[in-house]
Structures are given as structure tokens and as C-alpha cells.
Design a protein around this motif. Structure first.
Motif, mmCIF file in Angstrom:
data_model
loop_
_atom_site.group_PDB
_atom_site.id
_atom_site.type_symbol
_atom_site.label_atom_id
_atom_site.label_comp_id
_atom_site.label_asym_id
_atom_site.label_seq_id
_atom_site.Cartn_x
_atom_site.Cartn_y
_atom_site.Cartn_z
ATOM 1 N N ALA A 95 -34.300 -1.176 45.120
ATOM 2 C CA ALA A 95 -34.715 -0.542 43.869
ATOM 3 C C ALA A 95 -33.936 -1.113 42.682
ATOM 4 N N ILE A 96 -32.604 -1.285 42.862
ATOM 5 C CA ILE A 96 -31.800 -1.664 41.688
ATOM 6 C C ILE A 96 -32.045 -3.093 41.239
ATOM 7 N N LEU A 97 -32.105 -4.018 42.202
ATOM 8 C CA LEU A 97 -32.238 -5.413 41.779
ATOM 9 C C LEU A 97 -33.487 -5.621 40.938
ATOM 10 N N PRO A 98 -34.652 -5.124 41.391
ATOM 11 C CA PRO A 98 -35.833 -5.267 40.522
ATOM 12 C C PRO A 98 -35.673 -4.556 39.186
ATOM 13 N N ILE A 99 -35.052 -3.367 39.190
ATOM 14 C CA ILE A 99 -34.873 -2.673 37.905
ATOM 15 C C ILE A 99 -34.016 -3.532 36.977
ATOM 16 N N GLY A 100 -32.938 -4.085 37.532
ATOM 17 C CA GLY A 100 -32.054 -4.944 36.736
ATOM 18 C C GLY A 100 -32.802 -6.145 36.193
ATOM 19 N N ALA A 101 -33.610 -6.758 37.061
ATOM 20 C CA ALA A 101 -34.356 -7.949 36.644
ATOM 21 C C ALA A 101 -35.345 -7.593 35.536
ATOM 22 N N VAL A 102 -36.060 -6.483 35.729
ATOM 23 C CA VAL A 102 -37.072 -6.087 34.743
ATOM 24 C C VAL A 102 -36.416 -5.723 33.417
ATOM 25 N N LEU A 103 -35.297 -5.019 33.509
ATOM 26 C CA LEU A 103 -34.594 -4.619 32.295
ATOM 27 C C LEU A 103 -34.092 -5.847 31.529
ATOM 28 N N ALA A 104 -33.504 -6.785 32.261
ATOM 29 C CA ALA A 104 -33.020 -8.013 31.630
ATOM 30 C C ALA A 104 -34.190 -8.755 31.001
ATOM 31 N N CYS A 105 -35.298 -8.808 31.721
ATOM 32 C CA CYS A 105 -36.512 -9.447 31.232
ATOM 33 C C CYS A 105 -36.978 -8.768 29.947
ATOM 34 N N PHE A 106 -36.920 -7.446 29.944
ATOM 35 C CA PHE A 106 -37.322 -6.688 28.766
ATOM 36 C C PHE A 106 -36.455 -7.075 27.566
ATOM 37 N N PHE A 107 -35.138 -7.156 27.793
ATOM 38 C CA PHE A 107 -34.246 -7.565 26.699
ATOM 39 C C PHE A 107 -34.544 -8.998 26.258
ATOM 40 N N GLY A 108 -34.891 -9.836 27.238
ATOM 41 C CA GLY A 108 -35.228 -11.212 26.909
ATOM 42 C C GLY A 108 -36.414 -11.267 25.958
ATOM 43 N N VAL A 109 -37.440 -10.479 26.270
ATOM 44 C CA VAL A 109 -38.640 -10.462 25.434
ATOM 45 C C VAL A 109 -38.326 -9.838 24.076
#
Lengths: 253, 307, 357
Positions: free
Chosen positions: C92-106
Motif C-alpha cells: 500500500a505505501i510504496l504505490p501511495i508514495g510513488a503517486v504522491l511524488a508523481c502528484f508533486f512532480g506534476v
């Protein structure tokens, strides 16, 4: 389907105080080779850049294939079916010839990052089709033997041809060539003429900016002349050639 | 209102220092397109050299004011030498290499200079001797010191001098020509190598003065002091439109004022949620917002795409 | 892919596989500390390859990359530690972390990607600093990040009952915590290498390269340059987020100090020093730049003792001094990086030839 492919309506563009285009209106019909000529600085390339979205016109606009063209969106112009080459050749120098053409397929293909990561069936098939089509186009412009050479290492004439192949890869309805014969010798120009005629015969409308009056008059169905940013005349070559204003524009009154 | 004016004054002082440092970034960038990351370290070296020289001379019995002046001159001279050697040794051999290569070199030089300074001067904070008498002024409910006044006036004088150099001398004309087009400039007989070296030397001299100013303003100096200052100054240069002298000056002063006002008011603005320790984010937030609307900075020339 | 069936490359791959499996045990003989350093080297390989997508493939200069690493690390730290009493599972956490980082990237990329190269660099740098400053200060009035003290007692990576800390017996081998993480990291690194290679030779990879070569021509053939750049930014950010999560779990502790600008610069230096855009070069750069400072840490003191009989110069600064000099020297003598792609070194050769004219 209307007979008219592109209609420019009172397109105006100025840079500071310089009026590069003054309400230029012209129409390009489907299936013709349309020539745009004029002395240096007459506004031909500016017209091109407005049409392909690199410049935002200060007035007027374009209707392409029945719908208005959005200003300031070059990638959309390509998507709608307008492809172009550049006066001072702009290839992706450190990519191979075939890769350059493959980039041209971008707008007609779909694979995204997930496809690339998974390399699923659809992505692999699409990739194969892109390469196949690119190779066909290299054959079409007769430089298939240079497919794996870096674009910047190609001869000048081959670079011109590669740029045309890349533009054709986007499946344009209108192919715009910005001085394709510049710097070519007589033989190369003749080969270019044959190529452009072939493209027209295969159903693509061509807009040609050119200095070589002989080439334009021999090749084009209709010709428009720009001078100081204004349209002087738009007619068949035989009429344009005899027009007094055109002669003056070229010889300097 | 008093707080407002007071913060404007504080910001103006800090901003003058940013502006001096920003000029160094902008000259080098304007002429050769390089972000000279090591420029902040030049400021630091200037401050530390002046401490050592002033301290030594004062200890030998020289009056503090004179010792301070000698320290300033020593800082300027050593920074000019440093700037010249940086360009000569690190950057000149890299002309024509990929864009990021000189950037990594600049980062490498920044690390080298910081650690050299730590080896020479140690890792502790050094106290800057009070070069000017502590005189306080009061005006319209605000307070400021002689040091602040001198910083603003001296910065203004330095900037005026630079503008004179760039727009009224032969060297300045060569600099502007090189910035426009190095190849053509060299065809016209401009020695571009000398022009680039001159940009580094002049920028470093300004940095040295800025270093002494920061030192005497905060009364401390440290081997890491150049880093954040350099970043802020570079931000100021970009804010004003990098490559543009007036832009660097305006950007520097503006950034100083924004920071000071921001630090003074952020607590009220956010209902106490964010405190003044967020001061450092203003520079960057303002930068991002400005560039969103003016992609070439406030005074930068619009670089249109050309087909 | 077909040449994988070629017997010679099969042997090569088998050799590499054996070497990768044996490595942690060989290195472990010199002490667990070295296995940890090895793990960091692989984590940096992962991170550098993520940044390579942004800088190497798409040609966007990102000086705040570590911010995404920080987002991933703090996501893990907050969702799997006693700080909030949450203990989410890995998947659960790794995808959340990835998505969150991606969100900040965008979030960062969408308004700023139209900026010229160096302007983008300073904006990303500023963004990195903003993220770090927030992490440093978001401990009051509501304590979210615990400020400069950081977050401790972070859960390790755990799959069911199998934890990646402590020793365990697998297939008759005794594996220490760092060794177990090693294999996890190698698996992840192989995954990111495969993804990098595939991306590079895909429709999107070609579009990135086209933008790097000539943005106007890329637009003219119909590439939506803004979106395609944003894609590179988002991908790079996601990889940073995943790496950050693993980092938090492996360390058991995160604090803002680990995400300073110098870290961003280090990762960028790995990419450029190795050979921008060239995957083997980037891997080399990451491994070298992780080991060099560590090796210097061990070498500097004894060498000084041998030469001068006492410690003349503070070893920490001497070590960084040599590191900085190494950066300068490599760029001086190998401007395209230690192991550039064949095209890039050719490109540079041309430039040098032009300069000589």
C-alpha cells in the motif's frame, strides 16, 4: 467535403512596428500544388509560422478542412493534418534517419509509458508498424540506404528529403515546404520536382514557398505572390507571370 | 505602518547585498550562459580573507578603520585573483562541451572552495570585527544603523560604477558584443577570452565587497555562509531576468524586500500557522510565481521561438 | 531481446547474476557496514536512473530531484511508524508514495515546464528547498513531520511475516538485514533498468529525444511537448518516491537533513559524470560516487598518518575536497562523462573539431 482545404482570412502579424503580414487572405484547394512566392522578407515564412502555430497572428485566422485552426498550438496543427519542413532544415541531428521519420509517426500512434514498460502485444505491434512505415517513407524519398546514419551526417540534399519524409510520416493533408530547393543544383532540383509531383499525385495537397521561379511556375497549379506583407495576386502561373505588379515587386520598381 | 517601513529598510539593506552578488551571476551568465555555482563561495572567501587581514593588522596595532580598509582591499584583490583562476583553470577548457558539463564543474569547485575554506579557517563561526562605529539613526519611527546606510550607499556606488564600465568603456562594449554573439564579436576583433575573464574578475570584486558587507552586517562569517547567499542571489538574478544588469539589481533589492516583509507578516497572514522560520521559502515561492507569468523574468528579454 | 538467446550473452548474464548474488557475502566479509554502503550504491542507481529519465532522456535540468525522494521517504515514515500509530503494509505505501511524488512532480512541472533550461533548473532547486523547509518546520502548530528531529522507529519492509531486518535463514544461508535489503534493492534496480531501456526505445522515448534535439521541430511533427515533458517529470518523480520509501524503511529513520540540496546535486552529478542518457554510464556514475566518498573516509586518515605521522587536515573536509576535485577533473578530461553513449561522444567530437577550425 468542400473543395477548399485551407482558407486564410485576413491574417495579420506585426513585429514591433514592422508589419510582416497585412491582412493576407488566400485559399488552397484540395489536391493542388500551391506556390507562395515573393522577394526576401515579403512575409512568406511568417505566414507559414502563423499557420503552423509557431506565431500567434495579430489578426485574422485560418480555416483548415472546414474547422478553425487554433493559434499557438503547433502540435495541434500537425494533428489536424498540416506538416511542414523548415527553410534552414531542422532535423533531430543525433538521431538516425529512420528514427527521425519514426518520430514523425508520433502523432498517429498511441503507445504511452505503460505500454513501453510492459512491452505488451499491442505496443510491440505498433512499434513494428512504425518502423515499417518509416522505412517505406525512406524508400519513397529514395534515401533508404541511409536509414541507420545519423541525420546530421547526411548530405544536404538527403537532409531535405529526410525532412520531407518526416513530414509525410504525420499523414498530412497539407504538406508545407519552406524553400525546399534552396541550395540545390539543377539535377537535385529536378529530382525534387519529381518527388513533389509524386506526393501530389498520391493525394497530398502541397504548399510550396520557393525562390526558384522556374520550379514554381512549372510545378504549381496556382501561385500567390506576397510583397511587403501584402498579397499581390493569387492566380494560375501563366497569369501571375505576366502581372505587372509581380514584375515590379521582383525587379524593384 | 512602522513595522512596514522598518521591514522595507531591512529588506533594502539585505537586497543591496543580493544585488551585488546577483550581478556576478548575471554577467557570467549573460556572456557565456553558465550558472557559476561557485560564485557564492567567492563571497565567502572575500569575507574570511577580510577578517584575517583586518584581525592581523589590528592586532599589530593599526587603527581598526584603516585595518578594515586594508582587509576590504585584500578581499577584493584575492577574490579577483580567485575569479580569474576559476575561469582559467576550471571553465575555459570546457568551452563547447555539453551544457551540463561546466555546471558540474561549477558544483565541484563550490565543494572544493568550501572545504578549502574549512581547512584554512576551521569549522567554527568567526566574529567579524566592528569596522564602523555603532551609530543609530531614527527616522519616521524606524531605526537603522550606520552599517546599513553604508551598505546601501556603497552598493549603489558599485552598481553605478559597473553600469559605467559596461555602457561607457571599450571593455564594456566588448562585453556586450560577446554577450550578443561571441563568434561575431571575435570576428570583429574582440578578444572573447579576455572579455570572459574580465566578467569573472569584475563579478568577483563585487562579490568580495558583498562578502565584507554581509560579514560586518551580521558580525559573523563562516565557511558555509556563501552557499545560501549565492542561491538567493542567483534567484534574484533570475527573478530580474538573467543576463540583464538592471534586472539583477532590481531583482536583488526586490527579493530582499519581499523576504523582509514576508518574514514580518507571514504569521499574521496565515493566522499564526506559519512562522518567520519560513523566511527562506519566500525567495523561491516568489520566483516560481513570477516565472509562471513572466517566463523570462521581470526585465528579461522575451526570447521568442524562431523557426 | 533476441540476442539474449545468443549463447555468449547468456554466459555473460549468468556471470553477472552469479556476481550479483555473491557480492553481498564477499563485501559482508569486510563488515556489514560495507554491505550497507553497497545498498546505498544500488539505491542511488535507482535514483539516478529515475533522474536520468528527466535529465538524460528529456533534457530537463532538475536540481530539486531529491524533493520527490523526500516525499516518498516521509510518506513511508508517516504511514508506517509509531509517529501517527499507522502501520500500513508495503504494497500500500510504496504505490501511495510513488503517486504522491508523481502528484508533486506534476504540480511543479505543469506551470514551469515551459521555462528555458536554466530557469527550470533554479525553479526546481527552489522547489526542493521549499519541500525541505516545510519538513523542517511542520512540527507546529500541528506536529506532522516532527521537525528537525525527524521520525524514528520506522517499520522495515515486511512481506507477511518476513521482515527485512534481523537475521534469517534462507536456503541454508544466514542472511543479515543489509543482505536481505540488498536482494530487494537489486530486484528493484533491475526493474528500473529494464524500464529505462524500454522507455528509451519507445515512442515516448523517441519523443523525449526529439524534444532534446530540437523542440520546435518536435512541435512541428505534432508532439505535445508540454505533456511529453510532464510525463518525463512525473515518471522521474515516481521513481524518486519509490526510492525514498525504501530509504526510509531501510534506515528506520528520516529527517530533513537527508534531503538537502547537496543530495540533489549528488544525484545529478552521478547522471552527468557517468554519461547522461546512457544507462550503463549512469549506473557507473551512481556506484562510483557512492563508493568514492566512503572509500576516502577510510583512506584519508591512514594516508595522512603514514605521510605526516599525524592528522594535519580534518579528514571530513579533505574527503569532500578530493571529491570536489574529482568532479572537476572528470569533467575536464571526460566532458561527456566517464561512459557516454556512442552518439554523444561523437557529437562532442564534432564540436571539438569545429572549435579547432
Amino acid at each position: 467535403m468542400s473543395d477548399i482545404l485551407l482558407e486564410a482570412k485576413a491574417v495579420a502579424k506585426h513585429f514591433g512596428g514592422v508589419k510582416a503580414l497585412r491582412d493576407v487572405s488566400l485559399t488552397i484547394r484540395r489536391g493542388e500544388v500551391y506556390g507562395l512566392i515573393g522577394p526576401n522578407g515579403a512575409g512568406k515564412t511568417t505566414f507559414f509560422n502563423c499557420m503552423t502555430g509557431l506565431y500567434i497572428p495579430d489578426g485574422g485566422g485560418f480555416v483548415f478542412d472546414g474547422l478553425a485552426l487554433q493559434a499557438d498550438a503547433p502540435h495541434q496543427a500537425a494533428e489536424r493534418g498540416i506538416a511542414r519542413t523548415f527553410q534552414n532544415i531542422r532535423l533531430f541531428g543525433n538521431m538516425t534517419a529512420i528514427e527521425n521519420v519514426m518520430v514523425g509517426r508520433h502523432v498517429r500512434t498511441k503507445a504511452g509509458v505503460f505500454g513501453a514498460m510492459l512491452m505488451n502485444r499491442r505496443t510491440r505491434d505498433e512499434e513494428a508498424a512504425i518502423r515499417q512505415r518509416a522505412l517505406e517513407l525512406l524508400h519513397y524519398v529514395d534515401i533508404a540506404d541511409r536509414a541507420d546514419d545519423l541525420a546530421k551526417n547526411l548530405s544536404y540534399g538527403d537532409q531535405r528529403r529526410l525532412e520531407i519524409a518526416r513530414a509525410l510520416a504525420t499523414e498530412p493533408k497539407l504538406l508545407c515546404l519552406d524553400e525546399p530547393a534552396a541550395g540545390m543544383n539543377a539535377t537535385e532540383t529536378e529530382e525534387l520536382r519529381v518527388l513533389i509531383e509524386g506526393i501530389r499525385n498520391d493525394g497530398t495537397t502541397v504548399l510550396l514557398i520557393e525562390h526558384d521561379v522556374k520550379l514554381v511556375m512549372g510545378l504549381c497549379d496556382r501561385v500567390a505572390v506576397l510583397d511587403y506583407g501584402s498579397l499581390v495576386i493569387e492566380d494560375v502561373p501563366a497569369v501571375v507571370q505576366k502581372d505587372q505588379r509581380v514584375i515590379e515587386a521582383y525587379l524593384g520598381a | 505602518m512602522d513595522i512596514f517601513l522598518q521591514q522595507i529598510i531591512n529588506g533594502l539593506v539585505q537586497g543591496s547585498i543580493y544585488a551585488l552578488v546577483a550581478l556576478g551571476y548575471t554577467m557570467v551568465y549573460g556572456i557565456m550562459g553558465l550558472i557559476n555555482f561557485a560564485h557564492g563561495e567567492v563571497v565567502m572567501i572575500g569575507a574570511l580573507v577580510s577578517i584575517t587581514v583586518t584581525g592581523t593588522l589590528a592586532a599589530a596595532g593599526m587603527p581598526l578603520g584603516l585595518a578594515g580598509l586594508c582587509g576590504l582591499v585584500a578581499a577584493i584583490l584575492s577574490c579577483m585573483a580567485l575569479g580569474w583562476s576559476l575561469e582559467r583553470i576550471a571553465y575555459r577548457p570546457l568551452r563547447g562541451s555539453p551544457r551540463l558539463t561546466p555546471l558540474i564543474t561549477a558544483i565541484g569547485m563550490s565543494i572544493v572552495l568550501q572545504n578549502l575554506a574549512m581547512i584554512v579557517w576551521g569549522r567554527n563561526y568567526m566574529t567579524f570585527p566592528p569596522l564602523l562605529p555603532k551609530i543609530n539613526f531614527e527616522f519616521a519611527g524606524t531605526h537603522f544603523t550606520l552599517v546599513q546606510v553604508v551598505i546601501v550607499l556603497l552598493s549603489a556606488a558599485m552598481m553605478a560604477g559597473l553600469v559605467f564600465l559596461v555602457y561607457r568603456t571599450k571593455l564594456g562594449m566588448a562585453m556586450r558584443a560577446t554577450a550578443q554573439n561571441p563568434a561575431v564579436a571575435s570576428l570583429m576583433g574582440v578578444n572573447t577570452n579576455r572579455v570572459i575573464a574580465a566578467a569573472f574578475v569584475v563579478g568577483s570584486a563585487l562579490a568580495a565587497v558583498a562578502g565584507v558587507m554581509v560579514g560586518s552586517y551580521y558580525e559573523i562569517a563562516h565557511y558555509q555562509m556563501g552557499f545560501m547567499l549565492g542561491l538567493k542571489a542567483f534567484t534574484a538574478a533570475v527573478l530580474g531576468g538573467i543576463g540583464n544588469l538592471a534586472g539583477a539589481m532590481a531583482g536583488g533589492v526586490l527579493l530582499g524586500i519581499i523576504e523582509a516583509l514576508g518574514a514580518g507578516y507571514i504569521g499574521d497572514l496565515t493566522g499564526g500557522f506559519l512562522g518567520s522560520h519560513y523566511q527562506d521559502i519566500f525567495a523561491f515561492v516568489v520566483l516560481i510565481i513570477v516565472l509562471m507569468f513572466k517566463p523570462s523574468g521581470l526585465f528579461g528579454e522575451k526570447t521568442g521561438d524562431r523557426a | 531481446m533476441k540476442n539474449w538467446l545468443n549463447p555468449r550473452s547468456t554466459v555473460g548474464i549468468a556471470l553477472i547474476a552469479v556476481a550479483l548474488i555473491a557480492l553481498p557475502f564477499v563485501v559482508g566479509a569486510a563488515g556489514q557496514a560495507w554491505v550497507r554502503i553497497l545498498n546505498f550504491a544500488i539505491l542511488y542507481v535507482f535514483l539516478a536512473l529515475g533522474l536520468n529519465i528527466v535529465v538524460g532522456f528529456a533534457g530537463l535540468l532538475d536540481l530539486g530531484y531529491i524533493a520527490f525522494y523526500a516525499v516518498g521517504a516521509y510518506t513511508w515514515a508517516l504511514l508506517a511508524s509509531p509517529h501517527f500509530g499507522l502501520h500500513f503494509p508495503v504494497w500500500a505505501i510504496l504505490p501511495i508514495g510513488a503517486v504522491l511524488a508523481c502528484f508533486f512532480g506534476v504540480l511543479l512541472g505543469s506551470p514551469t515546464l515551459k521555462l528555458r533550461g536554466d530557469y527550470l533548473a533554479i525553479v526546481t532547486l527552489g522547489f526542493g528547498e521549499i519541500v525541505r523547509i516545510f519538513m523542517n518546520n511542520l512540527n507546529s502548530p500541528v506536529n506532522i513531520t516532527n521537525g528537525p528531529q525527524g521520525i524514528t522507529l520506522i517499520d522495515p519492509v515486511r512481506f507477511g511475516d518476513f521482515s527485512f531486518t534481523g537475521t534469517s535463514q534462507i536456503l541454508g544461508l544466514t542472511l543479515g538485514g543489509p543482505q536481505k535489503y540488498y536482494f530487494l534493492l537489486v530486484a528493484l534496480a533491475i526493474l528500473v533498468i529494464v524500464i529505462n531501456v524500454r522507455l528509451q526505445h519507445s515512442r515516448i522515448g523517441r519523443a523525449w529525444q526529439a524534444i532534446r534535439e530540437d523542440e520546435i521541430a518536435a512541435k512541428a511533427v505534432g508532439i505535445n511537448t508540454r505533456n511529453v515533458k510532464l510525463l518525463a517529470f512525473a515518471m522521474g518523480a515516481s521513481f524518486g518516491g519509490i526510492a525514498g520509501g525504501i530509504f526510509a524503511a531501510m534506515q528506520g529513520f528520516v529527517s530533513p537533513e537527508s534531503f538537502s540540496l547537496i543530495e540533489s546535486i549528488m544525484v545529478l552529478a552521478m547522471v552527468v559524470l557517468g554519461g547522461m542518457g546512457h544507462i550503463p554510464g549512469v549506473i557507473l556514475g551512481a556506484v562510483l560516487l557512492t563508493f568514492l566518498p566512503e572509500a576516502l573516509r577510510y583512506a584519508v586518515t591512514p594516508v595522512q598518518m603514514a605521510l605526516f605521522g599525524k592528522i594535519l587536515i580534518d579528514p571530513e573536509s579533505l574527503r569532500m575536497l578530493i571529491f570536489g576535485l574529482a568532479l572537476v577533473l572528470v569533467m575536464r578530461f571526460k566532458p561527456a562523462g566517464l561512459w557516454p553513449s556512442p552518439e554523444r561522444s561523437r557529437e562532442l567530437g564534432d564540436k571539438v573539431a569545429e572549435g579547432a577550425k
